[in-house]
Design an enzyme around this catalytic site. Structure first.
Site, PDB file in Angstrom:
ATOM      1  CB  THR A   1      -6.611  -9.077   3.587  1.00 36.28           C
ATOM      2  OG1 THR A   1      -7.604  -8.462   2.756  1.00 36.28           O
ATOM      3  CG2 THR A   1      -5.263  -8.419   3.347  1.00 36.28           C
TER       4      THR A   1
ATOM      5  CE1 TYR B   1      -1.911  -4.026  -3.387  1.00 36.80           C
ATOM      6  CE2 TYR B   1       0.364  -4.322  -4.099  1.00 36.80           C
ATOM      7  CZ  TYR B   1      -0.875  -4.855  -3.752  1.00 36.80           C
ATOM      8  OH  TYR B   1      -1.067  -6.220  -3.771  1.00 36.80           O
TER       9      TYR B   1
ATOM     10  CG  HIS C   1      -4.358  -7.526  -6.386  1.00 34.01           C
ATOM     11  ND1 HIS C   1      -4.707  -6.640  -5.388  1.00 34.01           N
ATOM     12  CD2 HIS C   1      -4.965  -7.067  -7.520  1.00 34.01           C
ATOM     13  CE1 HIS C   1      -5.465  -5.678  -5.905  1.00 34.01           C
ATOM     14  NE2 HIS C   1      -5.646  -5.916  -7.194  1.00 34.01           N
TER      15      HIS C   1
ATOM     16  NE  ARG D   1     -11.554  -8.676  -2.463  1.00 27.52           N
ATOM     17  CZ  ARG D   1     -10.590  -7.910  -1.932  1.00 27.52           C
ATOM     18  NH1 ARG D   1      -9.519  -7.566  -2.663  1.00 27.52           N
ATOM     19  NH2 ARG D   1     -10.670  -7.491  -0.691  1.00 27.52           N
TER      20      ARG D   1
ATOM     21  CE  LYS E   1      -0.937  -9.708  -3.490  1.00 26.12           C
ATOM     22  NZ  LYS E   1      -1.164  -9.254  -2.088  1.00 26.12           N
TER      23      LYS E   1
ATOM     24  CG  ASN F   1      -1.989 -11.604   0.635  1.00 27.64           C
ATOM     25  OD1 ASN F   1      -1.439 -11.293  -0.436  1.00 27.64           O
ATOM     26  ND2 ASN F   1      -2.832 -10.793   1.246  1.00 27.64           N
TER      27      ASN F   1
ATOM     28  CD  GLU G   1      -6.789  -2.965  -8.668  1.00 28.12           C
ATOM     29  OE1 GLU G   1      -7.058  -4.157  -8.970  1.00 28.12           O
ATOM     30  OE2 GLU G   1      -6.882  -2.520  -7.507  1.00 28.12           O
TER      31      GLU G   1
HETATM   32  P1  DAT Z   1      -6.499  -7.191  -0.363  1.00 29.14           P
HETATM   33  O1  DAT Z   1      -5.217  -7.652  -1.024  1.00 29.14           O
HETATM   34  O2  DAT Z   1      -7.238  -8.345   0.268  1.00 29.14           O
HETATM   35  O3  DAT Z   1      -7.368  -6.362  -1.261  1.00 29.14           O
HETATM   36  P2  DAT Z   1      -5.751  -4.716   0.988  1.00 29.14           P
HETATM   37  O4  DAT Z   1      -6.135  -3.999  -0.260  1.00 29.14           O
HETATM   38  O5  DAT Z   1      -6.315  -4.234   2.287  1.00 29.14           O
HETATM   39  O6  DAT Z   1      -6.066  -6.284   0.888  1.00 29.14           O
HETATM   40  O7  DAT Z   1      -4.152  -4.683   1.158  1.00 29.14           O
HETATM   41  C1  DAT Z   1      -3.323  -4.869   0.019  1.00 29.14           C
HETATM   42  C2  DAT Z   1      -2.177  -5.762   0.407  1.00 29.14           C
HETATM   43  O8  DAT Z   1      -1.358  -5.088   1.372  1.00 29.14           O
HETATM   44  C3  DAT Z   1      -2.562  -7.076   1.082  1.00 29.14           C
HETATM   45  O9  DAT Z   1      -2.862  -8.085   0.159  1.00 29.14           O
HETATM   46  C4  DAT Z   1      -1.351  -7.395   1.889  1.00 29.14           C
HETATM   47  C5  DAT Z   1      -0.838  -6.020   2.313  1.00 29.14           C
HETATM   48  N1  DAT Z   1      -1.323  -5.675   3.647  1.00 29.14           N
HETATM   49  C6  DAT Z   1      -2.579  -5.299   3.988  1.00 29.14           C
HETATM   50  N2  DAT Z   1      -2.689  -5.041   5.298  1.00 29.14           N
HETATM   51  C7  DAT Z   1      -1.444  -5.263   5.807  1.00 29.14           C
HETATM   52  C8  DAT Z   1      -0.884  -5.182   7.113  1.00 29.14           C
HETATM   53  N3  DAT Z   1      -1.621  -4.812   8.170  1.00 29.14           N
HETATM   54  N4  DAT Z   1       0.442  -5.493   7.262  1.00 29.14           N
HETATM   55  C9  DAT Z   1       1.191  -5.867   6.207  1.00 29.14           C
HETATM   56  N5  DAT Z   1       0.721  -5.960   4.937  1.00 29.14           N
HETATM   57  C10 DAT Z   1      -0.571  -5.675   4.753  1.00 29.14           C
HETATM   58 MG    MG Z   2      -7.121  -4.458  -2.012  1.00 35.73          MG
END
Ligand code: DAT
Ligand code: MG
Length: 134
Positions: free
Chosen positions: A93, A51, A117, A87, A11, A114, A128
């Site tokens: 996350t 997303y 992805h 992962r 990212k 973070n 994706e």
């Molecule tokens: P991952 O990236 O582990 O698959 P996800 O699909 O639940 O996690 O969320 C996508 C991204 O969105 C994640 O990397 C960071 C952001 N995100 C997730 N939950 C969040 C939150 N509660 N507040 C802010 N950003 C968040």
């Molecule tokens: Mg995700």
């Protein structure tokens, strides 16, 4: 056990902080193969599609701002159980809950920034990869 492909993004925070090499090194060291790799800056439309599952979440706008805010690196990574393996390398996350040796555990503190992805299932990976490498 099966050979899989997964979509990985380093990212914009990872690129800005000079972590491309660090992430690539970990992918290679794990024994996975990089099939495709491209530095690019996303249009909002592409980010919103990627997303899409989070469209109704309160952080969606910030997430799209962040992921379009600078160049990122998109990769297709292939190998045995590549989706779960990536992962695992990425970590949970929320970087405060990620294992200490994972990419997020080692290099991040904020859920919104973070570093990496990785697709979360074979269906997500297929969807994706098509978005980034049509
Ligand atoms: P991952 O990236 O582990 O698959 P996800 O699909 O639940 O996690 O969320 C996508 C991204 O969105 C994640 O990397 C960071 C952001 N995100 C997730 N939950 C969040 C939150 N509660 N507040 C802010 N950003 C968040
Ligand atoms: Mg995700």
């Amino acid at each position: 056990m099966a050979t899989e492909s997964t979509l990985i993004l380093i990212k914009p925070d990872g690129v800005r902080r000079g972590l491309i090499g660090e992430v690539v090194r970990r992918i290679e060291r794990k024994g996975l193969t990089i099939d495709k790799m491209e530095l690019r800056t996303l249009e909002r439309e592409t980010a919103e599609e990627h997303y899409g599952e989070h469209r109704e979440r309160p952080f969606f706008g910030e997430l799209v701002d962040f992921i379009t805010g600078g160049p990122l690196v998109a990769l297709v990574v292939t190998g045995e159980s590549a989706i779960a393996a990536m992962r695992q390398l990425a970590g949970a996350t929320n970087p405060l809950e990620s294992a200490p040796g994972s990419i997020r555990g080692e290099f991040a503190t904020e859920i919104g920034e973070n570093i990496i992805h990785g697709s979360d299932s074979p269906e997500s990976a297929e969807r994706e990869i098509k978005i980034f490498f049509p």
